[in-house]
Design an enzyme around this catalytic site. Structure first.
Site, PDB file in Angstrom:
ATOM      1  N   GLY A 136       0.820  -1.202   0.000  1.00 22.08           N
ATOM      2  CA  GLY A 136       0.000   0.000   0.000  1.00 22.08           C
ATOM      3  C   GLY A 136       0.853   1.250   0.000  1.00 22.08           C
ATOM      4  O   GLY A 136       2.010   1.242  -0.439  1.00 22.08           O
ATOM      5  N   SER A 137       0.307   2.336   0.493  1.00 25.33           N
ATOM      6  CA  SER A 137       0.990   3.618   0.441  1.00 25.33           C
ATOM      7  C   SER A 137       2.091   3.706   1.493  1.00 25.33           C
ATOM      8  O   SER A 137       2.064   3.038   2.527  1.00 25.33           O
ATOM      9  CB  SER A 137      -0.012   4.752   0.679  1.00 25.33           C
ATOM     10  N   THR A 138       3.066   4.561   1.215  1.00 28.69           N
ATOM     11  CA  THR A 138       4.154   4.784   2.167  1.00 28.69           C
ATOM     12  C   THR A 138       3.627   5.399   3.464  1.00 28.69           C
ATOM     13  O   THR A 138       4.088   5.056   4.554  1.00 28.69           O
ATOM     14  CB  THR A 138       5.221   5.694   1.540  1.00 28.69           C
ATOM     15  N   GLY A 148       2.171   2.667   5.335  1.00 27.65           N
ATOM     16  CA  GLY A 148       3.254   1.731   5.614  1.00 27.65           C
ATOM     17  C   GLY A 148       4.124   2.151   6.779  1.00 27.65           C
ATOM     18  O   GLY A 148       4.617   1.312   7.543  1.00 27.65           O
ATOM     19  N   GLU A 160       5.719  -3.357   0.934  1.00 28.47           N
ATOM     20  CA  GLU A 160       5.864  -2.995  -0.474  1.00 28.47           C
ATOM     21  C   GLU A 160       5.037  -1.744  -0.660  1.00 28.47           C
ATOM     22  O   GLU A 160       3.813  -1.788  -0.770  1.00 28.47           O
ATOM     23  CB  GLU A 160       5.383  -4.156  -1.353  1.00 28.47           C
ATOM     24  N   CYS A 192       2.697  -0.575  -9.081  1.00 21.58           N
ATOM     25  CA  CYS A 192       3.708   0.013  -8.197  1.00 21.58           C
ATOM     26  C   CYS A 192       5.016   0.233  -8.948  1.00 21.58           C
ATOM     27  O   CYS A 192       5.840   1.066  -8.552  1.00 21.58           O
ATOM     28  CB  CYS A 192       3.930  -0.878  -6.976  1.00 21.58           C
TER      29      CYS A 192
END
Length: 523
Positions: free
Chosen positions: A260-262, A265, A282, A316
């Site tokens: 998913g998104s940083t 994350g 990831e 991604c």
């Protein structure tokens, strides 16, 4: 959210309002107009919110899902615990045999499951089928691994002693996957984790719940056919606040694999690290491709086109920054703009379609806001830059779909937005003078997922692969940055999260290592 869709469509439509009957493959996959969103290891349940899945190509509602509740989640964990001992004590090759059968069952349903991915996620049919194939290939790889998970015999410094290294199951694994690869990412994790002897709970993105349910049904049938406890592989759909956060915070889970998104994350990393758990992350990627003046442009052009526009820019590993040498800039960019003009929108389920929709209305807003900011910062639109007109989509029956034109923007590296990730089909084109400048730009981003260079120079190739080259986890040469083969470890560096999935020695993350010293002497 980037790749983490806000919880929406919280409603329950009557059966007459659904487009379910248009798609016979839904019923063949075991789906219904009203579906339960949790497999707790013993039965299908759903005591949470109602949710309606939407076709991003047409805006039509497909089917209803009754999501999992907190109590449903707890039942999953209880049944995972029940299943843990018998599963981890099963010999590894026998666990591999179960995964082999999952791969066979996926082959049986590949056409239907690939169509469902196209319907619910929005990627074109060939990509949907390819995603199922990736899971099938992962099953094959995991079966091989199950026959050769290694230990080591190490020399001891002491007389009549030997050292051994052994690997054992980690325990319970939580998998959170994103909307853009609703099948494959789960497959990367699940196939390897299962042969390693772990039980698991999976939460897919809410907006692709039908894929998650159908895929779980396939796995569950294989487990039950072999008299394996269903708690080996559980699944609980639900909102991030109801199910996702509980999964992330759960001390009973030894590993969390999150895609998913940083931004999210970072929270996952800190929460799990706070309880000394493991993570495979990831996250974001601001991927660059370098095209040097000695490159074979006939190889580079189609690679860059697919890397930028494939999956409507929602991979991604999508090409976000294209760095072209000044000596070939006008020629290459001109050809690329012409190639973009050949990409036409269509229904993802129709053979020959190259461009499907972005996944949600919020992605359209991200696209339009991103274009506005790029222009504000001095970017020049070379192609695209707007939504596709309804009048162009109407003859195709797609006027209510989420369609935008893949976009090329002439930018410069001083624009702040160039260093950000927009998870939509927008690619920045930058002019470079030499290899060193290109590498510096490639690395000048918080992310480090995928990268590529097109060159026929041996020197550039090995500099690119070396310690002063690309800082990414994927560093291709004369191949695009989009996608990866399962035999290698998939993942990145920096704010991409430093996790590794799929092949190589990624299996080690799903196991715990023990070092044993044995005295076989008399002293």
């Amino acid at each position: 959210f980037v790749r983490n869709i806000p919880y929406q469509n919280v409603r329950h439509l009557s059966a007459n309002s659904l487009a379910f009957d248009k798609y016979p493959f839904l019923e063949r996959l075991g789906l219904k107009k009203d579906n339960l969103g949790c497999w707790n290891g013993k039965e299908w349940v759903g005591n949470g919110q109602s949710y309606t899945s939407v076709n991003p190509s047409t805006g039509e509602s497909i089917a209803n899902i009754k999501m999992g509740s907190v109590d449903d989640y707890e039942a999953c964990l209880k049944n995972m615990e029940e299943a843990q001992e018998s599963w981890m004590m099963l010999p590894v090759p026998k666990r591999g045999e179960i995964v082999r059968q999952i791969g066979l069952r996926l082959r049986d349903f590949q056409e239907d499951l690939g169509a469902l991915i196209s319907l619910e996620m929005g990627k074109i049919k060939s990509e949907g089928l390819g995603e199922v194939q990736e899971y099938i290939d992962m099953c094959d790889l995991a079966v091989g691994m199950s026959r050769q998970i290694p230990g080591q015999v190490l020399p001891s410094e002491r007389e009549d002693h030997v050292m051994l290294e052994v690997w054992n199951p980690l325990g319970k694994v939580g998998i959170i996957s994103a909307f853009n690869f609703p099948c494959a990412v789960h497959g990367w994790n699940s196939s390897v984790s299962l042969i390693c002897g772990n039980t698991q709970i999976w939460k897919g993105a809410s907006s692709v719940s039908l894929v998650t349910i159908a895929q779980t049904k396939i796995m569950t049938d294989v487990l039950l056919d072999n008299n394996i406890h269903g708690g080996v592989a559980t699944m609980c759909q639900g909102s991030g606040s109801t199910v996702g956060q509980r999964l992330i915070d759960d001390k009973r889970l030894n590993l969390i694999s999150f895609t998913g998104s940083t931004a999210i994350g970072k929270d996952v990393a800190s929460n799990v690290a706070g309880r000394f758990g493991r993570t495979i992350l990831e996250l974001g990627g601001n991927n660059a491709v370098i095209v040097m003046d000695d490159a074979d442009l006939n190889v580079a052009l189609p690679s860059c086109l697919f890397a930028a526009a494939g999956t409507a820019g929602q991979r991604c590993t999508t090409l976000r920054r294209l760095l072209v040498h000044e000596n070939i800039y006008d020629e290459f960019v001109g050809k690329l703009v012409n190639a973009y003009g050949c990409i036409k929108p269509g229904n993802p389920l129709t053979p020959g379609t190259l461009l499907g929709p972005v996944h949600t209305q919020s992605a359209i807003k991200e696209y339009e806001d991103g274009i506005a900011e790029i222009v504000k910062q001095g970017g020049k639109i070379l192609y695209g830059g707007k939504r596709i007109e309804k009048s162009e989509l109407e003859p195709l029956g797609l006027e209510n779909g989420n369609y935008v034109w893949p976009t090329l923007v002439e930018s410069n590296n001083n624009m702040p937005i160039v260093k950000e990730e927009l998870f939509v089909p927008i690619t920045h084109v930058l002019k470079i003078k030499n290899f060193e400048e290109a590498v510096e730009i490639n690395n000048n981003t918080p992310f480090g997922l995928s990268s590529a260079i097109f060159t026929n120079s041996m020197r550039n190739t090995f500099k690119w692969l070396g310690p002063k080259g690309s800082e990414c986890g994927i560093i291709n040469v004369n191949n695009g940055c989009s996608g990866a083969e399962i035999g290698g470890a998939f993942g990145g560096e920096k704010e991409t999260g430093a996790g590794r999935e799929s092949g190589s020695d990624s299996w080690k993350q799903y196991m715990r290592r023990g070092t044993c010293s044995i005295n076989y002497g008399n002293a």
